[in-house]
Design a protein around this motif. Sequence first.
Motif, PDB file in Angstrom:
ATOM      1  N   MET A   1      11.672  69.762  -7.665  1.00 27.82           N
ATOM      2  CA  MET A   1      10.162  69.631  -8.235  1.00 27.82           C
ATOM      3  C   MET A   1       9.671  68.330  -8.035  1.00 27.82           C
ATOM      4  O   MET A   1       8.648  68.351  -7.513  1.00 27.82           O
ATOM      5  N   TYR A   2      10.483  67.300  -8.217  1.00 25.07           N
ATOM      6  CA  TYR A   2       9.797  65.949  -7.929  1.00 25.07           C
ATOM      7  C   TYR A   2       9.596  65.662  -6.571  1.00 25.07           C
ATOM      8  O   TYR A   2       8.591  65.021  -6.181  1.00 25.07           O
ATOM      9  N   TRP A   3      10.563  66.168  -5.812  1.00 26.09           N
ATOM     10  CA  TRP A   3      10.227  66.064  -4.249  1.00 26.09           C
ATOM     11  C   TRP A   3       9.007  66.690  -3.868  1.00 26.09           C
ATOM     12  O   TRP A   3       8.152  66.279  -3.298  1.00 26.09           O
ATOM     13  N   LEU A   4       8.676  68.167  -4.435  1.00 27.09           N
ATOM     14  CA  LEU A   4       7.354  68.897  -4.081  1.00 27.09           C
ATOM     15  C   LEU A   4       6.194  68.219  -4.521  1.00 27.09           C
ATOM     16  O   LEU A   4       5.130  67.896  -4.056  1.00 27.09           O
ATOM     17  N   LYS A   5       6.349  67.297  -5.924  1.00 34.04           N
ATOM     18  CA  LYS A   5       5.324  66.602  -6.256  1.00 34.04           C
ATOM     19  C   LYS A   5       4.998  65.603  -5.584  1.00 34.04           C
ATOM     20  O   LYS A   5       3.828  65.347  -5.147  1.00 34.04           O
ATOM     21  N   PHE A   6       5.944  64.866  -5.048  1.00 35.69           N
ATOM     22  CA  PHE A   6       5.811  63.558  -4.322  1.00 35.69           C
ATOM     23  C   PHE A   6       5.168  63.805  -2.777  1.00 35.69           C
ATOM     24  O   PHE A   6       4.017  63.171  -2.636  1.00 35.69           O
ATOM     25  N   ARG A   7       5.865  65.134  -2.169  1.00 38.63           N
ATOM     26  CA  ARG A   7       5.036  65.429  -0.991  1.00 38.63           C
ATOM     27  C   ARG A   7       3.730  65.928  -1.118  1.00 38.63           C
ATOM     28  O   ARG A   7       2.825  65.650  -0.228  1.00 38.63           O
ATOM     29  N   HIS A   8       3.224  66.605  -2.406  1.00 33.75           N
ATOM     30  CA  HIS A   8       1.883  66.809  -2.528  1.00 33.75           C
ATOM     31  C   HIS A   8       1.115  65.655  -2.787  1.00 33.75           C
ATOM     32  O   HIS A   8      -0.059  65.697  -2.129  1.00 33.75           O
ATOM     33  N   GLU A   9       1.527  64.692  -3.526  1.00 28.21           N
ATOM     34  CA  GLU A   9       0.700  63.511  -3.721  1.00 28.21           C
ATOM     35  C   GLU A   9       0.447  62.730  -2.353  1.00 28.21           C
ATOM     36  O   GLU A   9      -0.676  62.175  -2.074  1.00 28.21           O
ATOM     37  N   LYS A  10       1.401  62.573  -1.688  1.00 24.41           N
ATOM     38  CA  LYS A  10       1.252  61.738  -0.445  1.00 24.41           C
ATOM     39  C   LYS A  10       0.536  62.508   0.617  1.00 24.41           C
ATOM     40  O   LYS A  10      -0.291  62.000   1.294  1.00 24.41           O
ATOM     41  N   THR A  11       0.768  63.854   0.747  1.00 28.30           N
ATOM     42  CA  THR A  11      -0.162  64.701   1.652  1.00 28.30           C
ATOM     43  C   THR A  11      -1.475  64.638   1.467  1.00 28.30           C
ATOM     44  O   THR A  11      -2.507  64.267   2.274  1.00 28.30           O
ATOM     45  N   TYR A  12      -2.258  64.686   0.044  1.00 24.46           N
ATOM     46  CA  TYR A  12      -3.580  64.563  -0.203  1.00 24.46           C
ATOM     47  C   TYR A  12      -4.101  63.052  -0.326  1.00 24.46           C
ATOM     48  O   TYR A  12      -5.138  62.911  -0.235  1.00 24.46           O
ATOM     49  N   GLU A  13      -3.086  62.217  -0.620  1.00 23.95           N
ATOM     50  CA  GLU A  13      -3.527  60.751  -0.291  1.00 23.95           C
ATOM     51  C   GLU A  13      -3.928  60.401   1.009  1.00 23.95           C
ATOM     52  O   GLU A  13      -4.707  59.783   1.592  1.00 23.95           O
ATOM     53  N   THR A  14      -3.090  60.950   2.232  1.00 22.62           N
ATOM     54  CA  THR A  14      -3.274  60.721   3.491  1.00 22.62           C
ATOM     55  C   THR A  14      -4.484  61.569   3.906  1.00 22.62           C
ATOM     56  O   THR A  14      -5.182  60.856   4.438  1.00 22.62           O
ATOM     57  N   ILE A  15      -4.962  62.840   3.344  1.00 23.65           N
ATOM     58  CA  ILE A  15      -6.224  63.366   3.581  1.00 23.65           C
ATOM     59  C   ILE A  15      -7.301  62.633   3.097  1.00 23.65           C
ATOM     60  O   ILE A  15      -8.335  62.424   3.899  1.00 23.65           O
ATOM     61  N   GLN A  16      -7.140  62.052   1.934  1.00 20.22           N
ATOM     62  CA  GLN A  16      -8.155  61.183   1.595  1.00 20.22           C
ATOM     63  C   GLN A  16      -8.394  59.914   2.390  1.00 20.22           C
ATOM     64  O   GLN A  16      -9.512  59.669   2.220  1.00 20.22           O
ATOM     65  N   TRP A  17      -7.374  59.467   2.850  1.00 20.64           N
ATOM     66  CA  TRP A  17      -7.513  58.336   3.741  1.00 20.64           C
ATOM     67  C   TRP A  17      -8.161  58.818   4.724  1.00 20.64           C
ATOM     68  O   TRP A  17      -9.284  57.743   5.349  1.00 20.64           O
ATOM     69  N   LYS A  18      -8.206  59.674   5.508  1.00 23.97           N
ATOM     70  CA  LYS A  18      -8.498  60.261   6.784  1.00 23.97           C
ATOM     71  C   LYS A  18     -10.114  60.620   6.296  1.00 23.97           C
ATOM     72  O   LYS A  18     -10.946  60.138   6.888  1.00 23.97           O
ATOM     73  N   ILE A  19     -10.548  61.130   5.058  1.00 23.21           N
ATOM     74  CA  ILE A  19     -11.857  61.420   4.574  1.00 23.21           C
ATOM     75  C   ILE A  19     -12.825  60.131   4.709  1.00 23.21           C
ATOM     76  O   ILE A  19     -13.739  60.042   5.079  1.00 23.21           O
ATOM     77  N   ASP A  20     -11.927  59.228   4.030  1.00 23.73           N
ATOM     78  CA  ASP A  20     -12.649  57.993   3.768  1.00 23.73           C
ATOM     79  C   ASP A  20     -13.073  57.055   5.221  1.00 23.73           C
ATOM     80  O   ASP A  20     -13.985  56.559   5.419  1.00 23.73           O
ATOM     81  N   LEU A  21     -12.046  57.159   6.255  1.00 22.15           N
ATOM     82  CA  LEU A  21     -12.459  56.746   7.228  1.00 22.15           C
ATOM     83  C   LEU A  21     -13.557  57.396   8.388  1.00 22.15           C
ATOM     84  O   LEU A  21     -14.387  56.572   8.728  1.00 22.15           O
ATOM     85  N   ILE A  22     -13.483  58.853   8.087  1.00 23.16           N
ATOM     86  CA  ILE A  22     -14.886  59.256   8.777  1.00 23.16           C
ATOM     87  C   ILE A  22     -16.004  59.074   7.744  1.00 23.16           C
ATOM     88  O   ILE A  22     -17.060  58.860   8.494  1.00 23.16           O
ATOM     89  N   ARG A  23     -16.102  59.074   6.609  1.00 22.22           N
ATOM     90  CA  ARG A  23     -17.038  58.615   5.710  1.00 22.22           C
ATOM     91  C   ARG A  23     -17.683  57.330   6.033  1.00 22.22           C
ATOM     92  O   ARG A  23     -18.923  56.943   6.268  1.00 22.22           O
TER      93      ARG A  23
END
Length: 95
Positions: A1-23
């Motif tokens: 469960m903790y691994w899935l939570k970690f992967r989820h948080e890191k995945t969407y942190e990376t997506i937010q980083w990409k969105i911030d670059l585009i913006r």
Amino acid sequence: MYWLKFRHEKTYETIQWKIDLIRAADPKALITAHGMSDCFSSYSEQCSDHWTAAKKVDVYGITWVPCRKGNEAWRHFYAFDLLKSACGDTPFWHT
């Protein structure tokens, strides 16, 4: 469960980083995202979370391919009701 939570948080942190670059480069850019139509069955492998993803973008959608996902009427209803529910006020699309 903790691994899935970690992967989820890191995945969407990376997506937010990409969105911030585009913006930063183009504040008027339309940010779209494409999710997995079977997010519940593939969550652990792909971290596909329609609710989190749809909140981050301007338009969100999925692709539904009946030959791969099944053509039963309930499957069509399930996939697009799930998408509509996850998007809330975010416009959505499908292909």
